[in-house]
Design a protein around this motif. Structure first.
Motif, PDB file in Angstrom:
ATOM      1  N   LEU A  13       0.841  -1.186   0.000  1.00 47.09           N
ATOM      2  CA  LEU A  13       0.000   0.000   0.000  1.00 47.09           C
ATOM      3  C   LEU A  13       0.880   1.241   0.000  1.00 47.09           C
ATOM      4  CD1 LEU A  13      -2.643  -1.125   2.597  1.00 47.09           C
ATOM      5  CD2 LEU A  13      -2.980  -0.874   0.149  1.00 47.09           C
ATOM      6  N   VAL A 377     -14.622   0.098   1.978  1.00 47.81           N
ATOM      7  CA  VAL A 377     -13.727   1.199   1.636  1.00 47.81           C
ATOM      8  C   VAL A 377     -14.357   2.092   0.578  1.00 47.81           C
ATOM      9  CG1 VAL A 377     -11.467   1.799   0.692  1.00 47.81           C
ATOM     10  CG2 VAL A 377     -11.684  -0.115   2.273  1.00 47.81           C
ATOM     11  N   GLN A 407      -3.633  -0.478   7.174  1.00 48.22           N
ATOM     12  CA  GLN A 407      -4.296  -0.287   5.880  1.00 48.22           C
ATOM     13  C   GLN A 407      -4.993   1.068   5.822  1.00 48.22           C
ATOM     14  OE1 GLN A 407      -6.471  -4.057   6.194  1.00 48.22           O
ATOM     15  NE2 GLN A 407      -5.558  -4.710   4.264  1.00 48.22           N
ATOM     16  N   TRP A 411      -4.158   4.162   3.399  1.00 49.33           N
ATOM     17  CA  TRP A 411      -5.249   4.638   2.538  1.00 49.33           C
ATOM     18  C   TRP A 411      -5.503   6.122   2.736  1.00 49.33           C
ATOM     19  CZ3 TRP A 411      -9.892   6.749   4.226  1.00 49.33           C
ATOM     20  CH2 TRP A 411     -10.871   6.952   3.242  1.00 49.33           C
TER      21      TRP A 411
END
Length: 669
Positions: A13, A377, A407, A411
């Motif tokens: 990520l 999400v 995460q 994000w």
């Protein structure tokens, strides 16, 4: 606009991190679009959260309107549940409106209370001083009139009656709890002490703190908050500051409440230089400022303290990009606030129009995202939250899984306008350390170092402490070796605390040789360990059966000139007894008596029983005989905590506190 660099993390990520200076950027706010429930068996929990938030906001507005029919219509929604009702009650504009909502709910057939809504109702009754109704509610709960609701605990009843200011009821419950042979928790002492202070019963408040010491209760952060607040409100702000300065060496976490009380106290006497010191310490502790400080910071800014206050004031100013929600027949364009959970509201320009900050619960939203599925999400992205750094910190804190928090952390860095700052980074790195994600911690530390970002000392100490919990002693040692590059040069006092933390972590990880090496390193660097550090080490090695090391450590204590307190003696006596070396424990008992100290009654009984088990009946009789001579003086265990609190420090705090309210000679140990 700050330059930003794309940084790839091994999780796959991407993440953005800012260059200094760290200035929070905000996501442009657009109208929120609430998602409906999925028709499939799979429930999108973020969509469910948003639907609940929408209904909660509608009820909040309805409670502030003059239309009872619209409120009844909202309560008839099939989506109404205890979660919505509980949060609507918490944000009601007045106790009367909250109680009116409770009455209206009686007409809704599909709704039934649970423990959360009933406890919120109890708090409302307490705050409004309706103790008779509160008693009726408690009696009904305890009589089992509500399904699946547990009996009300002593702690809850004490909290509620304290909110109502009913001192007699609180003290009566406390004494009843104590008489039940169950040891009350620390918070019960805090409640009684705080209520005495609020009532102006200063000597009684001090006596409760003395009971904490005498009865072997371990004080917590809130205990010292009560002491500091009492001193400040009584005009003894300098003494409150003295207590505050002792807390780090007692390894007590300093809280935003303590900082706020002191900042307000010193502002009343215009001691702006001390406030500047407090603000620097607050940033070193990684604590975001509270809104109670806003007026003080503005005064400091006017006095010329621009550099120290400009960024802090920005953190507290209302976010103009967060739109308000207003009462109307159609509230489908409701915004979601990303910052506060307060229930203040603002009157709009139109007569009788009510505007509110949209409701948000970071804990509930984090729970909805715990699996971090693609559908959740996507729903989150469509909701167009205003992502502030304060909100992101709360989200990271509330994720139960470090993987999910990571995460989210990655994000959120992709969201337009958002920039991670020192607070969000600190929250993330400590979360990872707590769960033993060593590789991710190392990568994150490497990236922020390349950006010129330095963590606070308190964050580094937390990483080391958490590595002890997750069993990563080698990783903790690496952090110690890199500490100068992570957070800069440290004072001697900070180094002392850091070394104490690493020793505690190493012993938890059973890295005994490394612990001894670090201890020797400390001494060579001129950093003298405190008595509580030696106590922790001696306890550890005694339980390991390494009596030679215990004796060596005890010799080091004597050579260092440290005052050996009663708690240190009892720690080692108990440790010897547990590893069946009662003869060594007896020798320490004699050393205590020669130092005019006595063990607490529990330790004495443990020593006698251990001597009996090992067949040393004459020695056991000797301990009983000597204890009989001083039976009236035998204390309950003086509180302490391995590697952290010393009884000497605790008595210092007591002396400062007591000297301002009662005339007494120095308390005996």
């Amino acid at each position: 606009m700050l330059s930003r660099h794309r940084i790839l993390i091994s999780s796959g990520l991407p993440m953005y991190l800012p260059r200094l200076p760290l200035i929070p950027c905000l996501l442009e706010n657009v109208a929120s679009q609430f998602c409906c429930f999925s028709s499939s068996p799979y429930v999108n929990k973020v969509a469910l959260y948003l639907e609940r938030a929408k209904l909660t906001d509608a009820i909040r507005l309805g409670l502030r309107s003059n239309s009872s029919e619209s409120l009844i219509h909202l309560l008839q929604s099939p989506n109404l549940d205890t979660f919505v009702v509980n949060n609507a009650l918490k944000s009601a504009p007045s106790p009367e409106s909250a109680l009116s909502l409770i009455e209206t709910l009686k007409t809704i057939p599909h709704f039934s209370h649970n423990q959360n809504t009933l406890h919120t109702l109890a708090k409302i009754l307490a705050k409004s001083g309706q103790t008779s109704k509160l008693r009726v509610l408690i009696s009904a709960i305890n009589a089992g009139k509500f399904t699946n609701v547990a009996r009300v605990s002593y702690m809850d009843r004490m909290r509620w009656y304290a909110l109502a200011g009913d001192l007699d009821e609180v003290v009566g419950l406390w004494e009843e709890w104590r008489a039940s042979q169950r040891h009350p928790c620390t918070e019960s002492y805090n409640i009684v002490m705080s209520l005495f202070a609020q009532k102006g019963m200063d000597a009684e408040a001090v006596s409760v703190f003395r009971r904490i010491i005498d009865e072997g209760v371990l004080p917590n952060s809130r205990t010292y908050t009560v002491v500091i607040e009492h001193l400040v409100k009584s005009g003894h702000v300098d003494s409150a500051f003295d207590v505050f300065c002792i807390l780090p060496q007692m390894r007590i976490k300093r809280t935003l409440k303590q900082y706020s009380v002191l900042v307000v106290g010193f502002s009343q006497t215009d001691q702006l230089d001390i406030i500047k010191t407090l603000l620097n310490e607050m940033q070193n502790d990684g604590i975001l400022p509270g809104r109670a400080m806003q007026s003080t910071l503005q005064r400091m800014q006017e006095a010329g303290y621009l550099r120290e206050t400009i960024e802090l004031i920005k953190e507290m100013l209302p976010n103009e990009r967060i739109k308000k929600i207003a009462y109307s027949e159609d509230s489908s364009d409701t915004d979601i606030d990303g910052e506060d959970e307060d229930d203040n509201y603002i009157k709009g320009d139109v007569a009788d129009e009510v505007q509110l900050k949209p409701w948000l619960d970071p804990a509930a939203l984090a729970s909805a995202l715990k699996h971090w599925g693609s559908e959740e999400v996507l729903t989150l992205e469509k909701a167009n939250f205003v992502w502030t750094n304060r909100l992101v910190c709360k989200m990271i804190r509330n994720f139960s899984s470090a993987d999910t928090a990571w995460q989210f952390f990655c994000w959120i860095a992709y969201q337009p306008g958002f920039t991670h700052d020192i607070y969000t980074i600190s929250r993330m790195v400590t979360k990872l350390a707590r769960h033993g994600r060593v590789n991710l911690v190392d990568q994150l530390l490497f990236k922020i170092q390349s950006e010129g970002i330095r963590l606070s000392f308190s964050t580094v100490r937390l990483i080391i402490d958490f590595y002890g919990i997750s069993g990563n002693g080698d990783a903790a040692l690496k952090i110690l070796r890199r500490v100068k590059t992570i957070c800069g040069l440290l004072s001697k006092s900070s180094q002392l605390i850091l070394y104490a933390s690493i020793l505690r972590t190493l012993t938890k990880c059973k890295m005994n040789n490394d612990a001894i090496n670090i201890l020797e390193e400390m001494i060579l660097l001129g950093i003298s360990p405190e008595i509580q550090t030696f106590s922790g080490l001696m306890n550890h090695f005694a339980l390991e059966g390494d009596i030679k090391t215990v004796q060596r450590l005890f010799g080091m204590v004597r050579q260092s000139g440290l005052e050996i307190d009663a708690y240190t003696y009892t720690v080692v006596i108990r440790a010897y007894c547990k590893c069946e070396r009662a003869s060594l424990a007896l020798r320490l008992f004699e050393d205590m008596r020669n130092s005019n100290l006595v063990p607490d009654s529990t330790t004495k009984e443990l020593l006698v029983n251990s001597l009996w088990k090992e067949g040393k009946l004459r020695e056991a009789a000797f301990v009983e005989e000597k204890s009989e001579e001083i039976r009236d003086a035998l204390p309950v265990a003086l509180p302490g905590n391995l590697y952290t609190l010393s009884s000497v420090d605790l008595l210092r705090v007591y002396d400062i506190y007591a000297s301002k309210f009662i005339r007494t000679s120095e308390p005996e140990q």
